[in-house]
Design a protein around this motif. Sequence first.
Motif, PDB file in Angstrom:
ATOM      1  N   ASP A 110       9.654  12.837  -9.904  1.00  0.00           N
ATOM      2  CA  ASP A 110       9.857  14.153 -10.506  1.00  0.00           C
ATOM      3  C   ASP A 110      10.850  14.009 -11.655  1.00  0.00           C
ATOM      4  O   ASP A 110      12.046  13.795 -11.431  1.00  0.00           O
ATOM      5  CB  ASP A 110      10.401  15.108  -9.454  1.00  0.00           C
ATOM      6  N   PRO A 111      10.402  14.123 -12.912  1.00  0.00           N
ATOM      7  CA  PRO A 111      11.319  13.952 -14.043  1.00  0.00           C
ATOM      8  C   PRO A 111      12.397  15.032 -14.132  1.00  0.00           C
ATOM      9  O   PRO A 111      13.448  14.794 -14.733  1.00  0.00           O
ATOM     10  CB  PRO A 111      10.393  14.016 -15.268  1.00  0.00           C
ATOM     11  N   THR A 112      12.148  16.210 -13.559  1.00  0.00           N
ATOM     12  CA  THR A 112      13.108  17.307 -13.716  1.00  0.00           C
ATOM     13  C   THR A 112      14.418  17.026 -12.994  1.00  0.00           C
ATOM     14  O   THR A 112      15.477  17.490 -13.412  1.00  0.00           O
ATOM     15  CB  THR A 112      12.524  18.635 -13.210  1.00  0.00           C
ATOM     16  N   ASN A 113      14.366  16.263 -11.901  1.00  0.00           N
ATOM     17  CA  ASN A 113      15.602  15.947 -11.170  1.00  0.00           C
ATOM     18  C   ASN A 113      15.792  14.451 -10.957  1.00  0.00           C
ATOM     19  O   ASN A 113      16.654  14.056 -10.161  1.00  0.00           O
ATOM     20  CB  ASN A 113      15.646  16.695  -9.833  1.00  0.00           C
ATOM     21  N   ASP A 114      14.990  13.626 -11.642  1.00  0.00           N
ATOM     22  CA  ASP A 114      15.108  12.171 -11.553  1.00  0.00           C
ATOM     23  C   ASP A 114      15.071  11.722 -10.089  1.00  0.00           C
ATOM     24  O   ASP A 114      15.922  10.966  -9.631  1.00  0.00           O
ATOM     25  CB  ASP A 114      16.399  11.709 -12.240  1.00  0.00           C
ATOM     26  N   ASN A 115      14.051  12.200  -9.378  1.00  0.00           N
ATOM     27  CA  ASN A 115      13.991  11.965  -7.936  1.00  0.00           C
ATOM     28  C   ASN A 115      12.626  11.403  -7.534  1.00  0.00           C
ATOM     29  O   ASN A 115      11.590  11.816  -8.057  1.00  0.00           O
ATOM     30  CB  ASN A 115      14.236  13.285  -7.199  1.00  0.00           C
ATOM     31  N   TRP A 116      12.662  10.468  -6.585  1.00  0.00           N
ATOM     32  CA  TRP A 116      11.441   9.881  -6.022  1.00  0.00           C
ATOM     33  C   TRP A 116      11.173  10.443  -4.631  1.00  0.00           C
ATOM     34  O   TRP A 116      12.101  10.654  -3.848  1.00  0.00           O
ATOM     35  CB  TRP A 116      11.585   8.368  -5.904  1.00  0.00           C
ATOM     36  N   LEU A 117       9.895  10.646  -4.327  1.00  0.00           N
ATOM     37  CA  LEU A 117       9.470  11.076  -2.996  1.00  0.00           C
ATOM     38  C   LEU A 117       8.413  10.100  -2.492  1.00  0.00           C
ATOM     39  O   LEU A 117       7.399   9.887  -3.168  1.00  0.00           O
ATOM     40  CB  LEU A 117       8.876  12.487  -3.051  1.00  0.00           C
ATOM     41  N   GLN A 118       8.642   9.509  -1.316  1.00  0.00           N
ATOM     42  CA  GLN A 118       7.621   8.633  -0.746  1.00  0.00           C
ATOM     43  C   GLN A 118       6.522   9.482  -0.134  1.00  0.00           C
ATOM     44  O   GLN A 118       6.787  10.411   0.637  1.00  0.00           O
ATOM     45  CB  GLN A 118       8.211   7.694   0.306  1.00  0.00           C
ATOM     46  N   LEU A 119       5.283   9.158  -0.466  1.00  0.00           N
ATOM     47  CA  LEU A 119       4.108   9.874   0.020  1.00  0.00           C
ATOM     48  C   LEU A 119       3.394   9.027   1.074  1.00  0.00           C
ATOM     49  O   LEU A 119       3.862   7.946   1.435  1.00  0.00           O
ATOM     50  CB  LEU A 119       3.180  10.192  -1.155  1.00  0.00           C
ATOM     51  N   SER A 120       2.272   9.501   1.547  1.00  0.00           N
ATOM     52  CA  SER A 120       1.507   8.767   2.552  1.00  0.00           C
ATOM     53  C   SER A 120       1.043   7.427   2.003  1.00  0.00           C
ATOM     54  O   SER A 120       0.605   7.336   0.851  1.00  0.00           O
ATOM     55  CB  SER A 120       0.281   9.577   2.975  1.00  0.00           C
ATOM     56  N   ASN A 121       1.126   6.396   2.823  1.00  0.00           N
ATOM     57  CA  ASN A 121       0.601   5.089   2.430  1.00  0.00           C
ATOM     58  C   ASN A 121      -0.899   5.187   2.181  1.00  0.00           C
ATOM     59  O   ASN A 121      -1.609   5.968   2.828  1.00  0.00           O
ATOM     60  CB  ASN A 121       0.861   4.053   3.516  1.00  0.00           C
ATOM     61  N   PHE A 122      -1.385   4.374   1.264  1.00  0.00           N
ATOM     62  CA  PHE A 122      -2.817   4.276   0.998  1.00  0.00           C
ATOM     63  C   PHE A 122      -3.532   3.856   2.288  1.00  0.00           C
ATOM     64  O   PHE A 122      -3.105   2.891   2.931  1.00  0.00           O
ATOM     65  CB  PHE A 122      -3.025   3.253  -0.112  1.00  0.00           C
TER      66      PHE A 122
ATOM     67  N   ASN B  41       0.815  -1.216   0.000  1.00  0.00           N
ATOM     68  CA  ASN B  41       0.000   0.000   0.000  1.00  0.00           C
ATOM     69  C   ASN B  41       0.848   1.264   0.000  1.00  0.00           C
ATOM     70  O   ASN B  41       0.345   2.358   0.278  1.00  0.00           O
ATOM     71  CB  ASN B  41      -0.969   0.014   1.194  1.00  0.00           C
ATOM     72  N   ASP B  42       2.164   1.148  -0.284  1.00  0.00           N
ATOM     73  CA  ASP B  42       3.020   2.335  -0.314  1.00  0.00           C
ATOM     74  C   ASP B  42       2.835   3.085  -1.629  1.00  0.00           C
ATOM     75  O   ASP B  42       2.348   2.551  -2.621  1.00  0.00           O
ATOM     76  CB  ASP B  42       4.478   1.968  -0.066  1.00  0.00           C
ATOM     77  N   PHE B  43       3.266   4.360  -1.652  1.00  0.00           N
ATOM     78  CA  PHE B  43       2.904   5.256  -2.746  1.00  0.00           C
ATOM     79  C   PHE B  43       4.018   6.287  -2.931  1.00  0.00           C
ATOM     80  O   PHE B  43       4.530   6.831  -1.942  1.00  0.00           O
ATOM     81  CB  PHE B  43       1.569   5.924  -2.419  1.00  0.00           C
TER      82      PHE B  43
END
Length: 203
Positions: A163-175, A157-159
């Motif tokens: 961001d394509p501009t800096n090739d970066n992932w951000l973990q958001l709130s779980n579903f 349930n992770d999400f």
Amino acid sequence: NDVYKYDKLNDLWIQLQDFPAVGRGYSYGVTNANKAYMGLGSTNSGIYPNDWWEYDMDNDSWIQKSSFPGNGRNHPAMIVVGNKIYMGCGSNDNGNLNDWWEYDIINDSWMQKTDLPANERHHPFYFGIGDYAYVGFGHGSSPGPGSNPSSSSYIYNDFYRYDPTNDNWLQLSNFPSEARVAGTQFSYGGKGYVLSGDGDDHG
């Protein structure tokens, strides 16, 4: 390998030119302006093709583009952001995947980007909103966020936001509801929507 168009004004289905490559299941596609892009999936003989195709909706015609340079797969995430298509995750005979790729529509070129920073998985939920791609949930090979400890099916349930501009992932709130896989999704009006799917015991 058959292809159809749905005419919403007349509630009518129209058969189009067949997809000009081997028939397959689990292939995915996206649209950008009057073009559609499709590929991957698996064949009846157990092959995971890595061919990639552009469909011209105005002329009902197909053109083969640069093949995907990674491993073929079923059930990836596939999202359009601007003139780029982002694709990753999925599964094949080697197991689940968490790699992430960018296809440049204008230059017909592929580039590998930063992996999803989480468990490998197939059949995630995904959509695009504005300048970002969103990916989460899905089915993996080991316990992870939201997975049911009493089930051997590892559903998450992770999400995450990419961001394509800096090739970066951000973990958001779980579903906040039951982990799930194999549903459907869309974005509309600046929001993403998830529907249905199998729950944390794959039922």
